[in-house]
Design an enzyme around this catalytic site. Structure first.
Site, short mmCIF file in Angstrom:
data_model
loop_
_atom_site.label_atom_id
_atom_site.label_comp_id
_atom_site.label_asym_id
_atom_site.label_seq_id
_atom_site.Cartn_x
_atom_site.Cartn_y
_atom_site.Cartn_z
N CYS A 1 75.67 -69.22 49.28
CA CYS A 1 74.93 -69.40 50.53
C CYS A 1 74.39 -70.82 50.47
CB CYS A 1 73.79 -68.39 50.65
SG CYS A 1 72.71 -68.75 52.05
N CYS B 1 70.46 -70.98 52.09
CA CYS B 1 69.31 -70.45 51.33
C CYS B 1 69.91 -69.85 50.06
CB CYS B 1 68.46 -69.49 52.16
SG CYS B 1 69.35 -68.37 53.24
N SER B 2 69.78 -68.58 49.83
CA SER B 2 70.47 -68.00 48.68
C SER B 2 70.84 -66.55 48.99
CB SER B 2 69.60 -68.07 47.43
OG SER B 2 69.32 -69.41 47.11
N CYS B 3 71.42 -66.31 50.17
CA CYS B 3 71.78 -64.96 50.59
C CYS B 3 72.71 -64.32 49.55
CB CYS B 3 72.45 -64.99 51.96
SG CYS B 3 71.31 -65.53 53.24
#
Lengths: 200, 223
Positions: A105, A108-110
């Site tokens: 991602c 963000c850090s999905c």
């Protein structure tokens, strides 16, 4: 501006800011520390990559399940009891000898929490987020995964609420192993696509 | 939004981190507390769960706050910002309490009048049925708009103004661009669009493909 602005001197460290915020909200009755503890315990103990490993081991040993998993990941994963936050719509892609999928991602850090838990530090690191969409072969090599030149790489950037899970290749020499014996071979790294399953 | 959060393809980050075996979920106790606080902050700040508003709060942190405080520090900063936006907390409230916690004696600001946005999510989560057909089909060539928007968006900078092929038509989801700002859910189909690496990064790029999951509004048909 944030509520930490406005005071003299350096901003307090994050651990102290966290304590301050929890105290301010608790004394006004806006949060319940018991609920906080339940959230933390859930992600420390119940929701983690073991869930995903069970999905993968089932798919390796049950061709009909594998078919359902690749067709409708969310439903097949729910069959094993895994659902919830960040798992509303999960798409499973399969790695083969000639096709390699890897997930990131960049915004963000999905990450698919119900099957993999909260993301590990390398996944959240700026270097991974920035580089794997631009030079995946180089990044994977730095992480210890050397892919042959004829392997086609697809990077999946989780820019919406779709969550991606990689179904890794079952390693040779594991034909005699049961579903339960296969589970420990499946790490979170192989289910993001930055590693291959090591033979036992 | 253009800024530190939109990292895809940006230079200067150095080597990636190698995975660590048995990395704890939370390295330090405060990280778990910050995670839980951030998870609950939307309900306190605007009476619901709005992941898009939370992501937009993270994007508005300055570069130092975004990077130096780490992942859970960033979550704490996002929660603080949302609570400040809604005037649940006064400016300076957390800083003052933190100083008092470490033994200083500073006056804390009074609790302000809340300014909570008008927000009522229509359902749990972000999947929403829509009663129209998808605008694009699997296999169709599409072009991403070359738009740079001041507010929240989920069209990353590196994927703007490029041509790709629809690989999967995903279901419809709440549109982050309006939902993050409490301007409505506007659900739209999402398309997993496949881009060739040379289309994104030029003729010298490693050969590979990228798929991005893009809302209908980000795409136009190629002529």
């Amino acid at each position: 501006m944030t509520p930490t602005d406005g005071g003299p001197g350096e901003a307090p460290p994050v651990a102290l800011r966290t304590e301050a915020l929890e105290q301010l909200l608790t004394e006004r009755g806006l949060i319940d520390p018991k609920v906080m503890n339940e959230i933390i315990t859930t992600y420390e103990t119940n929701v983690g990559p073991l869930n995903g490993a069970k999905v993968v081991a089932r798919a390796w040993t049950d061709p009909e399940y594998r078919r359902r998993l690749l067709q409708d990941g969310t439903a097949a994963i729910e069959e094993l009891g895994f659902s919830g936050s960040q798992g509303e719509h999960i798409v499973v892609v399969e790695n083969t000898a000639t096709t390699h999928h890897v997930v990131v991602c960049t915004l963000c850090s999905c990450y698919p929490w119900p099957v993999l838990g909260l993301p590990p530090s390398w996944y959240k690191d700026p270097a991974y987020r920035a580089r794997v969409v631009k030079e995946p072969r180089t990044v994977l090599s730095e992480m210890g995964l050397e892919l042959d030149d004829d392997v086609r790489i697809t990077v999946h950037d989780s820019t919406s609420e779709v969550r991606w899970l990689v179904l890794p290749e079952r390693p040779a020499g594991t034909e005699h192993l049961s579903e339960e014996q296969l589970v420990p071979l499946v790490t979170r790294e192989v289910m993001v696509g930055v590693a291959k399953v090591a033979a036992p | 939004m253009d800024g530190i959060a939109d990292m895809g393809g940006t230079p200067g980050w150095g080597p990636v981190r190698p995975p660590r075996r048995d990395e704890p979920v939370f390295e330090e106790p405060w990280q778990g507390r910050a995670f839980a606080l951030a998870s609950l902050s939307g309900r306190i700040a605007f009476g619901g769960v709005n992941l898009d508003a939370f992501r937009h709060a993270l994007e508005r942190l300055d570069r130092a706050a975004y990077l130096d405080d780490g992942y859970y520090g960033r979550w704490l900063g996002g929660a603080e910002l949302m609570l400040a936006d809604s005037a649940v907390l006064a400016p300076g409230a957390i800083g003052a309490r933190a100083r008092n916690l470490r033994g200083e004696d500073v006056e804390e600001p009074p609790i302000p009048e809340p300014a909570v946005p008008d927000y009522a999510p229509s359902a749990e989560g972000s999947l929403r049925p829509v009663d129209r057909a998808p605008a694009f089909a699997v296999g169709e060539r599409v072009r991403t708009k070359a738009m740079s928007v001041p507010g929240h968006t989920r069209l990353p900078g590196y994927a703007r103004g490029h041509t790709g092929t629809v690989e999967v038509v995903q279901p419809a989801f709440v549109l982050p661009d309006t939902n993050a700002h409490f301007r409505g859910e506007n659900p739209q189909y999402v398309y997993s669009v496949r881009f060739d690496s040379r289309e994104l990064w030029g003729a010298d790029a490693e050969p590979f493909a990228v798929t991005a999951d893009l809302f209908e509004n980000y795409l136009e048909a190629t002529s």
